[in-house]
Write an enzyme that holds these catalytic residues in place. Structure first.
Site, short mmCIF file in Angstrom:
data_model
loop_
_atom_site.label_atom_id
_atom_site.label_comp_id
_atom_site.label_asym_id
_atom_site.label_seq_id
_atom_site.Cartn_x
_atom_site.Cartn_y
_atom_site.Cartn_z
N LYS A 195 0.86 -1.19 0.00
CA LYS A 195 0.00 0.00 0.00
C LYS A 195 0.89 1.23 0.00
CE LYS A 195 -4.51 0.81 0.32
NZ LYS A 195 -5.61 -0.10 -0.03
N1 NAI Z 1 -11.17 2.30 -4.58
C1 NAI Z 1 -11.02 0.99 -4.44
O1 NAI Z 1 -10.98 0.23 -5.41
C2 NAI Z 1 -10.95 0.38 -3.08
C3 NAI Z 1 -11.16 1.12 -1.93
N2 NAI Z 1 -11.20 0.48 -0.71
C4 NAI Z 1 -11.45 1.22 0.52
O2 NAI Z 1 -12.75 1.79 0.49
C5 NAI Z 1 -12.75 3.01 1.27
C6 NAI Z 1 -13.26 4.12 0.40
O3 NAI Z 1 -12.41 4.23 -0.74
P1 NAI Z 1 -12.89 4.96 -2.08
O4 NAI Z 1 -14.35 4.82 -2.24
O5 NAI Z 1 -11.97 4.50 -3.14
O6 NAI Z 1 -12.52 6.45 -1.72
P2 NAI Z 1 -13.09 7.80 -2.37
O7 NAI Z 1 -12.04 8.81 -2.13
O8 NAI Z 1 -13.59 7.56 -3.73
O9 NAI Z 1 -14.36 8.12 -1.43
C7 NAI Z 1 -14.29 8.25 -0.05
C8 NAI Z 1 -15.67 8.69 0.42
O10 NAI Z 1 -15.73 8.67 1.85
C9 NAI Z 1 -16.23 9.94 2.30
N3 NAI Z 1 -15.76 10.15 3.66
C10 NAI Z 1 -14.51 10.44 4.08
N4 NAI Z 1 -14.50 10.54 5.42
C11 NAI Z 1 -15.77 10.29 5.83
C12 NAI Z 1 -16.42 10.24 7.10
N5 NAI Z 1 -15.74 10.46 8.20
N6 NAI Z 1 -17.75 9.95 7.14
C13 NAI Z 1 -18.44 9.72 6.00
N7 NAI Z 1 -17.89 9.75 4.78
C14 NAI Z 1 -16.58 10.04 4.70
C15 NAI Z 1 -15.76 10.92 1.27
O11 NAI Z 1 -16.47 12.15 1.32
C16 NAI Z 1 -16.03 10.12 0.00
O12 NAI Z 1 -17.40 10.16 -0.32
C17 NAI Z 1 -11.32 3.17 1.78
O13 NAI Z 1 -11.22 2.55 3.05
C18 NAI Z 1 -10.50 2.37 0.77
O14 NAI Z 1 -9.28 1.92 1.31
C19 NAI Z 1 -11.06 -0.87 -0.61
C20 NAI Z 1 -10.84 -1.63 -1.72
C21 NAI Z 1 -10.66 -1.05 -3.02
O1 AKG Z 2 -6.84 -2.67 -7.05
C1 AKG Z 2 -5.84 -2.87 -6.38
O2 AKG Z 2 -4.82 -3.34 -6.82
C2 AKG Z 2 -5.81 -2.55 -4.90
C3 AKG Z 2 -7.04 -1.91 -4.35
C4 AKG Z 2 -6.84 -1.59 -2.90
O3 AKG Z 2 -6.01 -0.77 -2.59
C5 AKG Z 2 -7.58 -2.30 -1.88
O4 AKG Z 2 -8.18 -3.34 -2.17
O5 AKG Z 2 -7.57 -1.85 -0.72
#
Ligand code: NAI
Ligand code: AKG
Length: 425
Positions: A114
């Site tokens: 990461k």
């Molecule tokens: N993008 C991906 O493919 C993956 C993401 N994740 C995890 O999913 C989670 C979200 O990631 P993404 O959706 O990619 O991020 P993103 O940046 O697209 O969205 C994050 C969202 O969470 C909101 N947010 C932040 N702090 C908050 C709070 N305290 N209360 C409510 N909402 C809040 C933001 O306003 C935004 O809507 C993270 O933990 C990330 O590590 C896990 C696997 C893969």
């Molecule tokens: O798509 C990937 O390779 C990793 C996504 C990721 O950071 C996660 O699953 O938390």
């Protein structure tokens, strides 16, 4: 074997300790070899860099960046890059270890890594973010590589940043290397289905768990915390499968409509409002956004940040099922109460593994120089997610342990088995 209570954690906001506390329980369930335990309890590599960047006003600001490789015993390490103000080394270390377990749970040939940069992308111009992404890539050129370490998007990053990363790395190599990163725009070799893959995997896991709990999706109420990549697609796809999404939230607040939120409209509003739901009038703004977690719903999907379910609020949670879209949304201290209350928690390392699964497909397509259809991507990732769910569920039944510990057991067992054959220490 029954459930073993996690050891108390001194600092509940330390995600690495939170991860280790679950790892320790699973290691005990498995009777993990001490030498393998010692190898896996620390990351294999951690690189921290200072990145001086010229800001638009001519000033120079120095940013702190990290890349942690937890393990590459199963293959090249894989994991996203996070841009957020609360990025710190212990968080990146935990997130890297979770990637090792996640890739093992869905049985893809990657280790875990990461990365993160402490910055606030919402207060930076596109030019500043581009310069920062390119400087980070330069600093990590010796770490990244399609056979070494393959980054991807995470919180605060998306296809745009992955495109800059690919371009900068390719310039250093003197040739286009699109397999060095996944989650790219389609035109640069991105995969169909990657943008929605994590939310889609959350949907598949939620439906599989609902089936076990005999919750009819057509009668299920759902609350989703976080309306970014993961939360918004999870909400959309669950709504398309007949569920009623009664609440969603982002950093601007939580929005509630007991009759169900029109998720398509909410996404449209967000996309025309700089990525935020601020000012949205399609549902009622809740007085306290944290209350979303305590709503009387069937399914709760935390899809934002770590440790939102903790010892201070877990006893008030009413959902029957928690499906973790985010990484580490539940502190280890909250596990005991969740189990005592009989809530099923589908853990992060299983529920959100759809993203890395389709990242793997993207990497395979890049290496083959071939493009799969969206149907093929979705069919294969749905099958992998369902198989992984079933495997973890079976382990939870076999050892009489919660789904979270069962997922660690499945993952650690695979990694330990690999060590048994590879040896080398
Ligand atoms: N993008 C991906 O493919 C993956 C993401 N994740 C995890 O999913 C989670 C979200 O990631 P993404 O959706 O990619 O991020 P993103 O940046 O697209 O969205 C994050 C969202 O969470 C909101 N947010 C932040 N702090 C908050 C709070 N305290 N209360 C409510 N909402 C809040 C933001 O306003 C935004 O809507 C993270 O933990 C990330 O590590 C896990 C696997 C893969
Ligand atoms: O798509 C990937 O390779 C990793 C996504 C990721 O950071 C996660 O699953 O938390």
């Amino acid at each position: 074997m029954g459930y073993i209570e996690p050891a108390p954690i001194k600092d509940k906001s330390n995600p690495f300790e939170s991860m280790m506390s679950r790892f320790n329980i699973a290691a005990e369930v498995l009777g993990l070899d001490e030498q393998v335990y010692n190898v896996l309890k620390s990351p294999s590599k951690q690189v921290s860099v200072s990145l001086p960047i010229t800001m638009d006003d001519g000033s120079i600001k120095v940013f702190e960046g990290h890349r942690v490789i937890h393990s590459n015993i199963l293959g090249p390490s894989k994991g996203g890059i996070r841009y957020a103000m609360d990025v710190h080394l212990d968080e990146v270390k935990a997130l890297a270890a979770w990637m090792t377990w996640k890739c093992a749970v869905v049985d893809i040939p990657y280790g875990g890594a990461k990365g993160g940069i402490k910055c606030n992308p919402r207060q930076m111009s596109a030019g500043e973010i581009e310069r920062l992404t390119r400087a980070y890539t330069q600093a990590m050129t010796g770490v990244f590589g399609p056979d070494r370490d393959i980054p991807a998007p995470d919180m605060g990053t998306g296809p745009r940043e992955m495109a800059w990363l690919m371009d900068e790395y390719s310039r250093s190599m003197g040739t286009t290397v699109n397999a060095v990163v996944t989650g790219k725009p389609l035109v640069l070799g991105g995969s169909l289905g990657r943008v929605e893959a994590t939310g889609r995997g959350v949907m598949v896991s939620a439906l599989a768990a609902m089936e076990k709990l005999k919750i009819n999706p057509y009668h299920a109420n759902i609350a989703v915390q976080g309306f970014g990549n993961v939360g918004s697609f999870a909400a959309l796809l669950l709504a398309e499968r007949g569920c009623t999404v009664v609440a969603v939230s982002d950093i601007s607040g939580a929005y509630y409509n007991e009759k169900g939120i029109d998720i398509k409209k909410a996404i449209e509003y967000r996309d025309n409002n700089k990525g935020s739901l601020e000012g949205w009038d399609g549902a009622e703004l809740m007085a306290d956004a944290e209350e979303l977690l305590l709503l009387d719903v069937d399914v709760l999907v935390p899809a934002a940040v770590e440790d939102v379910i903790h010892s201070g609020n877990v006893d008030k949670i009413k959902a029957k099922l928690i499906v973790e879209g985010a990484n580490g949304p539940t502190s280890a201290e909250a596990d005991r109460v969740i189990n005592e209350k009989g809530i099923m928690a589908v853990p992060d390392i299983l529920a959100n593994a759809g993203g890395v699964t389709v990242s793997y497909f993207e990497w395979v397509q890049n290496r083959l120089g071939y493009k799969w259809t969206r149907e093929r991507v979705n069919r294969r990732s749905d099958r992998i997610m369902k198989d992984a769910f079933d495997k973890v569920y079976q382990a939870s039944q076999k050892y009489d342990i919660p789904m979270r510990i069962a997922a660690y057991v499945v993952a650690i067992d695979k990694v330990a088995e690999t060590y048994k054959f590879r040896g080398g220490f």
